[in-house]
Motif scaffolding. Structure first.
Motif, PDB file in Angstrom:
ATOM      1  N   THR A  36       0.799  -1.221   0.000  1.00  0.00           N
ATOM      2  CA  THR A  36       0.000   0.000   0.000  1.00  0.00           C
ATOM      3  C   THR A  36       0.835   1.276   0.000  1.00  0.00           C
ATOM      4  O   THR A  36       0.289   2.356  -0.154  1.00  0.00           O
ATOM      5  CB  THR A  36      -0.940   0.037   1.221  1.00  0.00           C
ATOM      6  OG1 THR A  36      -0.139  -0.030   2.413  1.00  0.00           O
ATOM      7  CG2 THR A  36      -1.919  -1.125   1.192  1.00  0.00           C
ATOM      8  N   HIS A  37       2.153   1.151   0.195  1.00  0.00           N
ATOM      9  CA  HIS A  37       3.019   2.321   0.274  1.00  0.00           C
ATOM     10  C   HIS A  37       4.314   2.089  -0.505  1.00  0.00           C
ATOM     11  O   HIS A  37       4.702   0.944  -0.747  1.00  0.00           O
ATOM     12  CB  HIS A  37       3.346   2.656   1.731  1.00  0.00           C
ATOM     13  CG  HIS A  37       2.162   3.138   2.491  1.00  0.00           C
ATOM     14  ND1 HIS A  37       1.220   2.281   3.014  1.00  0.00           N
ATOM     15  CD2 HIS A  37       1.745   4.385   2.792  1.00  0.00           C
ATOM     16  CE1 HIS A  37       0.278   2.988   3.612  1.00  0.00           C
ATOM     17  NE2 HIS A  37       0.573   4.263   3.492  1.00  0.00           N
ATOM     18  N   GLU A  38       4.969   3.185  -0.843  1.00  0.00           N
ATOM     19  CA  GLU A  38       6.210   3.123  -1.598  1.00  0.00           C
ATOM     20  C   GLU A  38       7.203   4.094  -0.972  1.00  0.00           C
ATOM     21  O   GLU A  38       6.853   5.203  -0.578  1.00  0.00           O
ATOM     22  CB  GLU A  38       5.932   3.522  -3.049  1.00  0.00           C
ATOM     23  CG  GLU A  38       7.150   3.623  -3.916  1.00  0.00           C
ATOM     24  CD  GLU A  38       6.809   4.067  -5.326  1.00  0.00           C
ATOM     25  OE1 GLU A  38       7.611   3.757  -6.212  1.00  0.00           O
ATOM     26  OE2 GLU A  38       5.771   4.719  -5.549  1.00  0.00           O
ATOM     27  N   ILE A  39       8.463   3.672  -0.883  1.00  0.00           N
ATOM     28  CA  ILE A  39       9.524   4.558  -0.418  1.00  0.00           C
ATOM     29  C   ILE A  39      10.071   5.249  -1.659  1.00  0.00           C
ATOM     30  O   ILE A  39      10.592   4.601  -2.558  1.00  0.00           O
ATOM     31  CB  ILE A  39      10.634   3.778   0.302  1.00  0.00           C
ATOM     32  CG1 ILE A  39      10.063   3.054   1.521  1.00  0.00           C
ATOM     33  CG2 ILE A  39      11.773   4.706   0.703  1.00  0.00           C
ATOM     34  CD1 ILE A  39      11.013   2.098   2.178  1.00  0.00           C
ATOM     35  N   VAL A  40       9.928   6.574  -1.718  1.00  0.00           N
ATOM     36  CA  VAL A  40      10.335   7.305  -2.925  1.00  0.00           C
ATOM     37  C   VAL A  40      11.728   7.911  -2.801  1.00  0.00           C
ATOM     38  O   VAL A  40      12.364   8.196  -3.823  1.00  0.00           O
ATOM     39  CB  VAL A  40       9.305   8.402  -3.293  1.00  0.00           C
ATOM     40  CG1 VAL A  40       7.986   7.772  -3.702  1.00  0.00           C
ATOM     41  CG2 VAL A  40       9.108   9.376  -2.160  1.00  0.00           C
ATOM     42  N   SER A  41      12.192   8.113  -1.582  1.00  0.00           N
ATOM     43  CA  SER A  41      13.541   8.635  -1.383  1.00  0.00           C
ATOM     44  C   SER A  41      13.885   8.546   0.097  1.00  0.00           C
ATOM     45  O   SER A  41      13.068   8.121   0.912  1.00  0.00           O
ATOM     46  CB  SER A  41      13.646  10.090  -1.864  1.00  0.00           C
ATOM     47  OG  SER A  41      12.850  10.931  -1.057  1.00  0.00           O
ATOM     48  N   VAL A  42      15.105   8.951   0.416  1.00  0.00           N
ATOM     49  CA  VAL A  42      15.545   9.038   1.810  1.00  0.00           C
ATOM     50  C   VAL A  42      16.091  10.439   2.014  1.00  0.00           C
ATOM     51  O   VAL A  42      16.946  10.898   1.254  1.00  0.00           O
ATOM     52  CB  VAL A  42      16.634   7.987   2.125  1.00  0.00           C
ATOM     53  CG1 VAL A  42      17.133   8.146   3.546  1.00  0.00           C
ATOM     54  CG2 VAL A  42      16.099   6.579   1.895  1.00  0.00           C
ATOM     55  N   GLU A  43      15.576  11.136   3.023  1.00  0.00           N
ATOM     56  CA  GLU A  43      16.025  12.484   3.336  1.00  0.00           C
ATOM     57  C   GLU A  43      16.429  12.546   4.797  1.00  0.00           C
ATOM     58  O   GLU A  43      15.657  12.156   5.670  1.00  0.00           O
ATOM     59  CB  GLU A  43      14.911  13.505   3.069  1.00  0.00           C
ATOM     60  CG  GLU A  43      14.536  13.614   1.599  1.00  0.00           C
ATOM     61  CD  GLU A  43      13.405  14.595   1.349  1.00  0.00           C
ATOM     62  OE1 GLU A  43      12.977  15.280   2.306  1.00  0.00           O
ATOM     63  OE2 GLU A  43      12.963  14.668   0.190  1.00  0.00           O
ATOM     64  N   ASN A  44      17.630  13.015   5.041  1.00  0.00           N
ATOM     65  CA  ASN A  44      18.169  13.128   6.407  1.00  0.00           C
ATOM     66  C   ASN A  44      18.085  11.803   7.157  1.00  0.00           C
ATOM     67  O   ASN A  44      17.755  11.770   8.334  1.00  0.00           O
ATOM     68  CB  ASN A  44      17.447  14.229   7.190  1.00  0.00           C
ATOM     69  CG  ASN A  44      17.606  15.587   6.547  1.00  0.00           C
ATOM     70  OD1 ASN A  44      18.696  15.923   6.092  1.00  0.00           O
ATOM     71  ND2 ASN A  44      16.536  16.351   6.498  1.00  0.00           N
ATOM     72  N   GLY A  45      18.338  10.719   6.459  1.00  0.00           N
ATOM     73  CA  GLY A  45      18.336   9.402   7.084  1.00  0.00           C
ATOM     74  C   GLY A  45      16.965   8.813   7.344  1.00  0.00           C
ATOM     75  O   GLY A  45      16.852   7.757   7.956  1.00  0.00           O
ATOM     76  N   GLN A  46      15.900   9.483   6.887  1.00  0.00           N
ATOM     77  CA  GLN A  46      14.533   8.999   7.101  1.00  0.00           C
ATOM     78  C   GLN A  46      13.868   8.705   5.755  1.00  0.00           C
ATOM     79  O   GLN A  46      13.998   9.496   4.820  1.00  0.00           O
ATOM     80  CB  GLN A  46      13.708  10.045   7.854  1.00  0.00           C
ATOM     81  CG  GLN A  46      14.203  10.311   9.254  1.00  0.00           C
ATOM     82  CD  GLN A  46      14.133   9.087  10.138  1.00  0.00           C
ATOM     83  OE1 GLN A  46      13.145   8.370  10.145  1.00  0.00           O
ATOM     84  NE2 GLN A  46      15.197   8.824  10.864  1.00  0.00           N
TER      85      GLN A  46
ATOM     86  N   VAL B 154      11.132   8.600   2.871  1.00  0.00           N
ATOM     87  CA  VAL B 154       9.968   9.378   2.450  1.00  0.00           C
ATOM     88  C   VAL B 154       8.990   8.372   1.858  1.00  0.00           C
ATOM     89  O   VAL B 154       9.260   7.767   0.819  1.00  0.00           O
ATOM     90  CB  VAL B 154      10.345  10.458   1.415  1.00  0.00           C
ATOM     91  CG1 VAL B 154       9.108  11.189   0.945  1.00  0.00           C
ATOM     92  CG2 VAL B 154      11.356  11.423   2.016  1.00  0.00           C
ATOM     93  N   ILE B 155       7.860   8.172   2.533  1.00  0.00           N
ATOM     94  CA  ILE B 155       6.906   7.127   2.168  1.00  0.00           C
ATOM     95  C   ILE B 155       5.621   7.769   1.672  1.00  0.00           C
ATOM     96  O   ILE B 155       5.088   8.671   2.302  1.00  0.00           O
ATOM     97  CB  ILE B 155       6.615   6.216   3.381  1.00  0.00           C
ATOM     98  CG1 ILE B 155       7.919   5.568   3.856  1.00  0.00           C
ATOM     99  CG2 ILE B 155       5.572   5.165   3.029  1.00  0.00           C
ATOM    100  CD1 ILE B 155       7.793   4.795   5.147  1.00  0.00           C
ATOM    101  N   VAL B 156       5.132   7.287   0.520  1.00  0.00           N
ATOM    102  CA  VAL B 156       3.871   7.783  -0.030  1.00  0.00           C
ATOM    103  C   VAL B 156       2.917   6.601  -0.234  1.00  0.00           C
ATOM    104  O   VAL B 156       3.342   5.473  -0.451  1.00  0.00           O
ATOM    105  CB  VAL B 156       4.063   8.534  -1.373  1.00  0.00           C
ATOM    106  CG1 VAL B 156       4.908   9.776  -1.169  1.00  0.00           C
ATOM    107  CG2 VAL B 156       4.674   7.634  -2.409  1.00  0.00           C
ATOM    108  N   SER B 157       1.644   6.891  -0.158  1.00  0.00           N
ATOM    109  CA  SER B 157       0.621   5.865  -0.348  1.00  0.00           C
ATOM    110  C   SER B 157       0.433   5.591  -1.831  1.00  0.00           C
ATOM    111  O   SER B 157       0.351   6.517  -2.635  1.00  0.00           O
ATOM    112  CB  SER B 157      -0.705   6.320   0.259  1.00  0.00           C
ATOM    113  OG  SER B 157      -1.708   5.364  -0.002  1.00  0.00           O
TER     114      SER B 157
END
Length: 95
Positions: free
Chosen positions: A50-60, A62-65
């Motif tokens: 149901t979600h996708e990781i699109v990038s990593v910013e500051n070690g966290q 970024v997850i979008v539905s």
């Protein structure tokens, strides 16, 4: 839409497998990796269906539905919500 079937990340020094991505859509250009890092996400903290990781910013991450609720699922959810509200009103408080 471009497709990259399966992408395999491995350590070139010893051949050890790092990660495998299956059915990558949108085509991914081959880019050299300057510094490979990783992060761990708890098993129940992320649902790749149901979600996708699109990038990593500051070690966290970024997850979008990516989940799109169908009309039938939306109708069922609305009915369930209405039943819960009705039951709460009948009992006179929080269930």
């Amino acid at each position: 839409m471009d497709k990259t079937g399966t992408r395999v990340f491995y350590d070139a020094a010893n051949g050890n497998l790092v990660a495998t991505l299956h059915r990558v859509f949108g085509g991914i250009e081959r880019q050299p990796i300057e510094q490979l890092e990783y992060l761990d996400i708890g098993f129940d903290n992320f649902d790749p269906m149901t979600h996708e990781i699109v990038s990593v910013e500051n070690g966290q991450p970024v997850i979008v539905s990516i989940y799109q609720e169908s009309e039938e699922e939306k109708r069922i959810r609305e009915l369930e919500d209405a039943l819960l509200l009705q039951a709460e009103n009948e009992v006179g408080g929080i269930l």
